[in-house]
Every structure is written in C-alpha cells, then in structure tokens.
Design a protein around this motif. Structure first.
Motif, PDB file in Angstrom:
ATOM      1  N   ASN A 138     -36.741  18.286 -18.630  1.00  0.00           N
ATOM      2  CA  ASN A 138     -38.068  17.381 -18.461  1.00  0.00           C
ATOM      3  C   ASN A 138     -37.873  17.001 -16.978  1.00  0.00           C
ATOM      4  N   ILE A 139     -38.889  17.415 -16.090  1.00  0.00           N
ATOM      5  CA  ILE A 139     -38.748  17.036 -14.917  1.00  0.00           C
ATOM      6  C   ILE A 139     -38.802  15.691 -14.718  1.00  0.00           C
ATOM      7  N   TYR A 140     -39.466  14.731 -15.351  1.00  0.00           N
ATOM      8  CA  TYR A 140     -39.448  13.354 -14.997  1.00  0.00           C
ATOM      9  C   TYR A 140     -38.333  12.727 -15.627  1.00  0.00           C
ATOM     10  N   TYR A 142     -35.219  14.223 -15.184  1.00  0.00           N
ATOM     11  CA  TYR A 142     -34.389  14.531 -14.341  1.00  0.00           C
ATOM     12  C   TYR A 142     -34.589  13.484 -13.060  1.00  0.00           C
ATOM     13  N   CYS A 143     -35.756  13.123 -12.565  1.00  0.00           N
ATOM     14  CA  CYS A 143     -35.912  12.621 -11.627  1.00  0.00           C
ATOM     15  C   CYS A 143     -35.550  11.010 -11.887  1.00  0.00           C
ATOM     16  N   GLY A 144     -35.891  10.482 -12.956  1.00  0.00           N
ATOM     17  CA  GLY A 144     -35.555   9.134 -13.504  1.00  0.00           C
ATOM     18  C   GLY A 144     -33.659   9.010 -13.412  1.00  0.00           C
TER      19      GLY A 144
END
Length: 503
Positions: A138-140, A142-144
């Motif tokens: 999940n991109i979000y 990974y960013c978090g």
C-alpha cells in the motif's frame, strides 16, 4: 621520552574509549539499516511492477501476480516513487532534527538515543520485512512508515555528537571527530555487505538482519553509555583539554549530567575528579539550554548549514542512488553494484580523517573545506565519464568520496561541535545538540529536495545532467562559506606576519 602520539593518547581514559565506540557503532548500525533501502531498490522496484515487466518472476506467472503487486504499471513509476520515499524520509528527518536537537539538550541523551535506535528498528522491520511477508502493499502505508522512520532516526545524530562533544575537548577534535565521523561510511559498507549477502533469499531478509542488529545496539547503548565525564567523576578539561582545571569558572563543565547538585553542597574538580564540598557559599547556577533561534543566530551556524544543505544533497544522492545507477547504467548485477558502491564510503572515511587532521594542524577548518570541494568538482567530472570497468570505477569512486564525503563528515561532526562550543556560549553551554540538529536538519532539507530532483532529472535528461547538477551544488556549498574562508585566511595571514615580526 614518550612520543607525541603517546602523549596525545595518554590524555584519554578507558571511559573515553567506551563512549567513542558506543556512539560510533550505534550510528554504524543506524546507517547500515538506512543503506539497506538503497541497496535493494532494484529488487523492490521489480516486486512492485507486473512480472511481465521484470525478470524477477517467471514470464507466464498467474494473473493474480499482477493484482497483488500492481503498485505501478512499469519500472519508471516505481523508480519515481522510490525517489519520493527518499524525499519523504529526508524531509521528516530534517524536521525531526530541529526538534530532537532541542530535546537532546533538555533530556537525558541516553534515553533519547535509545528511543531513536529501537523505534527506528521496529519501523524498518515492519516496512521491509513484515509487509512483504504479509504481501500487503500500500502506497500510503509505505509513506506513513517512512515519515515515522525519519522522525525516529533524527533523534540519533544530535545525541551522539553531543555525547562526543562532552567527552572530547577542542584539542585534537578535528582528528578525533574525523576518525569518529567515519561511522556513517562504515555503516554504509556494513549495510551493503549484509544486504548483498542475504539478497538471494529476498530483500525482506536484508531489512530483517539490519533492523534486528540496530535494535540490539539500542539496548546496549541504554545499559552501557555514559553521556558525560561527570557521571564517573571526571573533569572534562583536565582529561581532554590539555590544560589545568579552572576551579572558579563553570565554563568547562560537561553539557549534560544525570545528577543535580545537592543543596548546600558545591562540586569541586580536584585532581581530575569531582568531589562534593559542603559550605555556605552560593551554588553556581546550572547552565540553561540555549533557545532554537539563538542557536540559529550563532556565528557560523547559518553559512555552514546552507553549505551543508548543498553538500549533503550530493553526498546523499550517492548514498541513495549509487547502487541503482551502477546496476542500471552499466548492467552489473545488484549484488556487484552494492559491493562496488562501498568504495565511495572508503574514500569518505579516509577523507574525513585526513582533512580533519590537516585542519587541526592549521587551526582552521574553512580553507581545508574549500580546497577539498574545488577538487570534488573535478572528481565529479571524472566520475561522470567513468568507463564500464569495475577497477577504474572503484578508483574514481574512492577519489570522489574522499573529496565529497570528507568535507561532509567534517561539517556534520567536528565543525558542528566547534559551533556548539564557541565563545558566544559562555554561561549557556547546553547547545551542542541544538546546533548539531540545526546544521544536519538544514542539510537534510537540501538532501530531501535533491532526491526527487535526481529521479526527475534522470528520467527526463539522463545521468550526465544529474552529475552536472551535483557539480553546481558543490560549487554553491563553497559560495555559502566564502565569507568564512576569507576571514580565516586573513586570520592565518595576520598570525604569520605576527610570527615573522617576532623573529
């Protein structure tokens, strides 16, 4: 008659050695974990793209492979997102540095350091290992996780520099800190070795190994680190300053102490150790930590911070993108590229130590930096035209690392310690962690912006334009410290003329 080298070493105790080694290896383990991400970018990019677009899976894999790993349609999208993750990490790291430096000057350095090491290790395990085991992409998420990782890792560097500043005085600081600042490069080498050793089992095992080692290092630091000489009754200046103890001044007391002065008692430094004396004399006030804005306005802090922003952009671009560049540009295997990239760090280790020693002999830092950075611009031109020969590439990498990594290590360690202990701080000494956070935080903002620009320039214009960008940024770092260079050269010239007149 003892040699000068023996006399230099005789001023230190085994407590100094333990503080040196624990802070050194704590940052080695942190950087080994950080380096893992850049060493496995090719594998991560392959995992995030459809199997038909990469060679990591059989050509005719089931259709669900696309559904599970369909973060990006092709490798270009994955590469751009990897650059975004680098930028996210460095921006959160920069913000955290501004905060953690202030916190480090007001709390126990050991607690802050341990929290950063152990917390970051847990986040990296979740990011690289647990998510892969669960196959939950999940991109979000990974960013978090990478934002949180940047904030936690930012607690480490200001604390280790402050501890080193407490234990080692200005005498020989350029050499000691030049040697000690090799911790980042040693960590890069260790990270590259560990990642390449287990990469055949999957990139998640590279994250597993380095995160476990980092967590263990945090536990050792918590139970073994002494943050200042005062904790064992040692006087800082009598042990590291090579000059007599000043009993009537508090300007040379350690920055941090876990123990507070008892009421009705006064600490006196006698024979290199602290003793407590009862009496009616008024206690000396404990130095207060300097404010963030005050620290930013200290002489030299802003120019060196801006110069470091440009220099760290270049240094961290090599850190994050070098294995990827070697693999994609020359077609070498990922494990080969990881091992070859360590030569940049080898050059940085030698450069930081040699240039720190030269600056000690000269008594000035800025002129040494200027010469090295000018030569770094030439080294970048040379490396941009490197042939596809691993021996030649390694030699050019080591040369580039010597002239870029050396100045970067000096600014982030020895010069930061100088700025945090300068004359303007008399009476308010607790500023070393704050100043270190400001310098490294500003550098990380520049590095954060640079990582996205590197991926963007490479995708639009190619790697040659990326190297031209590095040359321009290196030149800007010289421009920012130009007033300091001129001032220090004039001071050297006046001192030389004064000595000549005396003769």
């Amino acid at each position: 008659m003892s040699s000068p080298c023996c006399g230099f070493l005789a001023q230190y105790t085994h407590h100094h050695l333990v503080a040196f080694l624990l802070t050194f290896f704590s940052y080695v383990l942190l950087h080994a974990s950080r380096k893992t991400f850049s060493n496995v970018k090719v594998s991560i990019s392959a995992q995030w793209t459809p199997s038909v677009q990469n060679a990591s899976s059989p050509a005719f894999s089931p259709g669900e492979t696309w559904e599970e790993h369909n973060l990006f349609a092709d490798s270009d999208g994955a590469t751009l997102f990897l650059g975004v993750l680098d930028t996210i990490f460095l921006f959160s790291y920069a913000v955290g540095l501004y905060m953690s430096g202030v916190i480090g000057d007001r709390m126990n350095l050991r607690y802050v350091l341990c929290f950063g090491l152990c917390g970051s290790a847990i986040v990296e395990f979740v990011f690289g290992t647990l998510i892969e085991w669960l196959q939950f992409y999940n991109i979000y998420l990974y960013c978090g996780l990478w934002v949180l990782n940047g904030l936690l890792q930012s607690a480490v560097w200001p604390c280790v520099v402050a501890v080193m500043g407490n234990w080692f005085g200005k005498s020989g600081r350029g050499f000691v800190f030049g040697l000690w600042s090799a911790c980042a490069s040693v960590g890069n080498i260790l990270g590259a070795f560990l990642a390449s050793s287990v990469l055949k089992y999957g990139y998640e095992y590279a994250f597993l190994v380095t995160s476990v080692l980092q967590f263990a290092g945090g536990v050792v630091v918590f139970f073994g680190l002494l943050t200042s000489p005062k904790e064992v009754g040692l006087c800082l200046e009598s042990e590291t300053g090579l000059r007599p103890v000043e009993r009537d001044a508090d300007s040379h007391r350690p920055l941090m102490s876990d123990e507070e002065d008892e009421e009705g008692s006064e600490e006196v430094c006698d024979g290199g150790y602290y003793t407590t004396r009862q009496g009616d004399e008024e206690l000396r006030e404990t130095p207060k930590a300097i404010g963030f804005c005050q620290a930013f306005c200290l002489p030299g802090v802003l120019p060196y911070s801006l110069a470091y922003a440009c220099l760290k952009l270049v240094n961290y671009s090599f850190f994050f993108w070098l294995p990827f560049y070697l693999s994609r540009n020359f077609g070498w295997k990922e494990a080969q590229a990881d091992r070859l990239s360590v030569w940049y760090d080898v050059g940085g280790i030698i450069g930081g130590t040699v240039q720190g020693l030269i600056s000690d002999f000269m008594g000035k830092r800025a002129p040494v930096l200027a010469v090295s950075l000018l030569l770094a611009m030439g080294a970048l031109v040379g490396y941009s035209h490197s042939p596809p020969d691993q021996v030649v590439n390694a030699a050019l990498l080591a040369t580039t690392g010597f002239f870029i990594g050396g100045p970067s290590n000096m600014i982030s360690s020895a010069i930061s310690a100088d700025l945090g202990r300068q004359e303007a701080l008399r009476g308010s000494q607790e500023a070393l962690a704050t100043v270190t956070g400001i310098v490294d935080g500003t550098g990380s903002i520049g590095a954060a912006a640079g990582q996205y620009l590197v991926s963007l320039i490479e995708s639009k214009l190619g790697w040659m334009c990326v190297f031209f960008f590095f040359i321009v940024m290196t030149g800007c770092s010289i421009v920012f410290i130009l007033p300091l260079i001129v001032t220090e050269i004039r001071a050297m010239w006046r001192d030389r003329r004064a000595r000549t007149h005396k003769l």
